[in-house]
Design a protein around this motif. Structure first.
Motif, PDB file in Angstrom:
ATOM      1  N   ASN A 120      60.830 107.390  24.323  1.00  0.00           N
ATOM      2  CA  ASN A 120      62.261 108.547  25.425  1.00  0.00           C
ATOM      3  C   ASN A 120      62.438 109.374  24.510  1.00  0.00           C
ATOM      4  N   VAL A 121      62.533 110.483  25.010  1.00  0.00           N
ATOM      5  CA  VAL A 121      62.797 111.717  24.041  1.00  0.00           C
ATOM      6  C   VAL A 121      64.447 111.565  24.190  1.00  0.00           C
ATOM      7  N   MET A 147      73.898 109.562  19.850  1.00  0.00           N
ATOM      8  CA  MET A 147      72.896 109.486  20.737  1.00  0.00           C
ATOM      9  C   MET A 147      71.418 109.416  20.613  1.00  0.00           C
ATOM     10  N   LYS A 148      70.875 108.736  20.595  1.00  0.00           N
ATOM     11  CA  LYS A 148      69.477 108.045  19.872  1.00  0.00           C
ATOM     12  C   LYS A 148      68.040 109.307  20.812  1.00  0.00           C
ATOM     13  N   CYS A 149      67.765 110.472  19.708  1.00  0.00           N
ATOM     14  CA  CYS A 149      66.414 111.031  20.581  1.00  0.00           C
ATOM     15  C   CYS A 149      65.459 110.632  19.629  1.00  0.00           C
ATOM     16  N   ALA A 150      64.045 111.615  20.043  1.00  0.00           N
ATOM     17  CA  ALA A 150      62.571 110.839  19.047  1.00  0.00           C
ATOM     18  C   ALA A 150      61.646 111.977  19.357  1.00  0.00           C
ATOM     19  N   PHE A 151      61.398 111.530  18.368  1.00  0.00           N
ATOM     20  CA  PHE A 151      60.480 113.291  18.021  1.00  0.00           C
ATOM     21  C   PHE A 151      58.883 112.438  17.731  1.00  0.00           C
ATOM     22  N   GLY A 152      57.914 113.051  17.495  1.00  0.00           N
ATOM     23  CA  GLY A 152      56.436 112.910  17.037  1.00  0.00           C
ATOM     24  C   GLY A 152      55.960 111.617  18.184  1.00  0.00           C
ATOM     25  N   GLU A 153      55.355 110.493  17.622  1.00  0.00           N
ATOM     26  CA  GLU A 153      54.090 109.832  18.247  1.00  0.00           C
ATOM     27  C   GLU A 153      54.852 108.977  19.260  1.00  0.00           C
ATOM     28  N   ASN A 154      55.717 108.499  18.813  1.00  0.00           N
ATOM     29  CA  ASN A 154      56.150 107.420  19.969  1.00  0.00           C
ATOM     30  C   ASN A 154      56.823 108.305  21.279  1.00  0.00           C
ATOM     31  N   PRO A 155      57.621 108.712  21.293  1.00  0.00           N
ATOM     32  CA  PRO A 155      57.344 109.316  22.555  1.00  0.00           C
ATOM     33  C   PRO A 155      55.749 109.910  23.253  1.00  0.00           C
ATOM     34  N   LYS A 156      55.515 110.621  22.538  1.00  0.00           N
ATOM     35  CA  LYS A 156      53.834 111.537  22.876  1.00  0.00           C
ATOM     36  C   LYS A 156      52.703 110.225  23.927  1.00  0.00           C
ATOM     37  N   ARG A 157      52.984 108.672  22.629  1.00  0.00           N
ATOM     38  CA  ARG A 157      52.258 108.141  22.864  1.00  0.00           C
ATOM     39  C   ARG A 157      52.560 107.636  24.297  1.00  0.00           C
ATOM     40  N   CYS A 158      53.925 106.758  24.728  1.00  0.00           N
ATOM     41  CA  CYS A 158      54.283 105.824  25.092  1.00  0.00           C
ATOM     42  C   CYS A 158      53.904 107.021  26.746  1.00  0.00           C
ATOM     43  N   TYR A 159      54.430 107.969  26.800  1.00  0.00           N
ATOM     44  CA  TYR A 159      54.059 108.777  28.322  1.00  0.00           C
ATOM     45  C   TYR A 159      52.523 109.162  28.501  1.00  0.00           C
ATOM     46  N   ASN A 160      51.953 109.230  27.737  1.00  0.00           N
ATOM     47  CA  ASN A 160      50.899 109.538  27.648  1.00  0.00           C
ATOM     48  C   ASN A 160      50.173 108.161  28.583  1.00  0.00           C
ATOM     49  N   ALA A 161      49.956 107.408  27.698  1.00  0.00           N
ATOM     50  CA  ALA A 161      49.586 106.608  28.998  1.00  0.00           C
ATOM     51  C   ALA A 161      49.497 106.899  29.879  1.00  0.00           C
ATOM     52  N   LYS A 162      51.245 106.949  30.600  1.00  0.00           N
ATOM     53  CA  LYS A 162      51.173 106.864  31.887  1.00  0.00           C
ATOM     54  C   LYS A 162      50.912 108.691  33.178  1.00  0.00           C
ATOM     55  N   LYS A 163      50.381 108.963  31.641  1.00  0.00           N
ATOM     56  CA  LYS A 163      49.654 110.535  32.454  1.00  0.00           C
ATOM     57  C   LYS A 163      50.980 111.521  32.693  1.00  0.00           C
ATOM     58  N   SER A 165      54.186 113.928  30.666  1.00  0.00           N
ATOM     59  CA  SER A 165      55.104 114.530  30.419  1.00  0.00           C
ATOM     60  C   SER A 165      55.984 113.931  30.019  1.00  0.00           C
ATOM     61  N   PRO A 166      56.711 113.874  28.043  1.00  0.00           N
ATOM     62  CA  PRO A 166      55.216 114.058  27.267  1.00  0.00           C
ATOM     63  C   PRO A 166      54.048 113.652  26.467  1.00  0.00           C
ATOM     64  N   ALA A 174      60.714 120.524  24.475  1.00  0.00           N
ATOM     65  CA  ALA A 174      60.609 120.860  25.854  1.00  0.00           C
ATOM     66  C   ALA A 174      61.745 120.446  26.166  1.00  0.00           C
ATOM     67  N   ILE A 175      60.759 119.191  25.826  1.00  0.00           N
ATOM     68  CA  ILE A 175      62.158 118.199  26.985  1.00  0.00           C
ATOM     69  C   ILE A 175      63.344 118.046  26.412  1.00  0.00           C
ATOM     70  N   LEU A 176      64.025 117.438  25.383  1.00  0.00           N
ATOM     71  CA  LEU A 176      64.960 117.536  24.867  1.00  0.00           C
ATOM     72  C   LEU A 176      65.772 119.114  25.158  1.00  0.00           C
ATOM     73  N   ARG A 177      64.873 120.293  24.715  1.00  0.00           N
ATOM     74  CA  ARG A 177      65.590 121.363  24.567  1.00  0.00           C
ATOM     75  C   ARG A 177      66.329 121.604  26.055  1.00  0.00           C
TER      76      ARG A 177
END
Length: 382
Positions: A120-121, A147-163, A165-166, A174-177
């Protein structure tokens, strides 16, 4: 009381003590030095020929969140249903019965910062805990640590698989902001008493971050992701730790300018994805030479937590000096996590978390002889 005597003591607070002594009363270190007088009822560990260190600290792992030998039933680190879940708390998922806890303390790891993964972001809050116990509530050093936040490959891969964002780095930022902006607005209205505000658990969870009470714990491997984490932290005036920092050696001068601490790893093992293709143990010696403060992590279960000292040893093999490597899993880790008043060094008044080895702990053939957590002997070799 318990006296450890005749030991080579790496206090991490001053020079190494040859034939040093440590007196423990209850759960605290009472005295450190030589020729400490005790009465005949004091329990004694004769550590002649042994090496004594503070209990090791893993500054970033998922101990108890992704359990060994369990599969889906023991996998509680990623709630991949919503990219923004700051309301989640590690303490509600950590299982002290996970067999990896025993492997941790038997290898000298007495304290960890553990929490959600990087799907997750915003993933939720990490907790700092001791590694011995049966009830998480009794193991806590700091419940809401980061507070954990994540950039890069992991969030985009996980949510792209679900069609959804992100699916790009732009959307992750943008979602974090957006979450931080909403949180800031919620906090301002709450503090100003503007009307009757509906309770929002997500926003409540972000308040300690926005008030600089806890840091963002930013999963960022690639250099551009590290800079995005810094950019957003500066925009909102947040505390920040750069977790993983895999390409830190490529941007060392910029990291020195920004002065955020790094928690580096998991460096040992296979390069599992594109964003870690520049992974190297050289990162640590480069950051040390540049003047960047860092800790070493396992990211357990990526690297088994029992191998934390091995990771530090491999950093020494790659050119990092031994003292800094030991600090990276003791006092530096404690300072980065903000718990140096309790752990990370062998000093009077601190928690009695101590590991005793028959060889230097960076020797791959070293065996743990004793481990003490909160003044209690939790492991004894013989």
């Amino acid at each position: 009381m318990l006296l450890i005597k005749n030991a080579k003591v790496y206090t991490m607070a001053e020079k190494v003590l040859e034939n040093g002594q440590i007196l423990i009363k209850g759960n605290k270190i009472l005295k450190v030095g030589k020729n400490i007088e005790v009465d005949k009822n004091c329990k004694v560990i004769d550590a002649k020929g042994f090496y004594v260190t503070p209990g090791f600290i893993d500054a970033h792992c998922h101990l108890g969140m992704f359990e060994q030998d369990m599969g889906f039933e023991g996998s509680d680190g990623n709630e991949i249903t919503d990219p923004v879940t700051p309301e989640l708390r590690a303490i509600d998922a950590i299982n002290p019965m996970d067999s990896a806890f025993k492997e941790a303390y038997e290898n000298g790891v007495t304290c960890v910062c553990t929490g959600p993964g990087s799907a997750n972001v915003i993933g939720g809050s990490f907790a700092i805990i001791k590694t011995k116990g049966i009830r998480i509530d009794n193991m806590i050093v700091k419940e809401n640590a980061a507070m954990k936040c994540a950039f890069g490959e992991n969030p985009k891969r996980c949510y792209n698989a679900k069609k959804q964002s992100p699916s790009t780095r732009m959307a992750t930022a943008a979602i974090l902001r957006e979450a931080l902006m909403k949180g800031r607005d919620y906090l301002e209205k709450k503090e100003n008493g503007e009307g009757k505000q509906n309770f929002n658990m997500k926003m409540e969870a972000l308040i300690p971050v926005l008030k600089r009470q806890i840091p963002l714990k930013a999963h960022a491997h690639r250099a551009d992701d590290i800079f995005t984490a810094i950019r957003i932290a500066k925009e909102f005036n947040l505390k920040l730790t750069l977790d993983h920092c895999t390409e830190g050696h490529l941007i060392k001068d910029e990291l020195v300018k920004e002065n955020y601490p790094a928690i580096v790893g998991p460096t040992f093992g296979f390069r599992t994805k594109i964003e870690v293709r520049n992974k190297t143990f050289d990162t640590l010696k480069v950051l040390k030479k540049a003047g960047v403060k860092f800790a070493i992590m396992t990211d357990h279960p990526v690297i088994p937590i029992s191998h934390l000292s091995l990771c530090a040893s491999l950093a020494v093999k790659a050119g990092l000096d031994e003292e800094t490597a030991l600090k990276a899993i003791t006092i530096n880790a404690a300072e980065i996590l903000g718990i140096q008043d309790r752990v990370g060094s062998i000093e009077e008044g601190k928690d009695a978390d101590i590991a005793i080895f028959d060889k230097h702990p960076f020797d791959v053939q070293a065996n743990t002889q004793y481990v003490i957590i909160n003044g209690e002997i939790v492991f004894k070799k013989y």
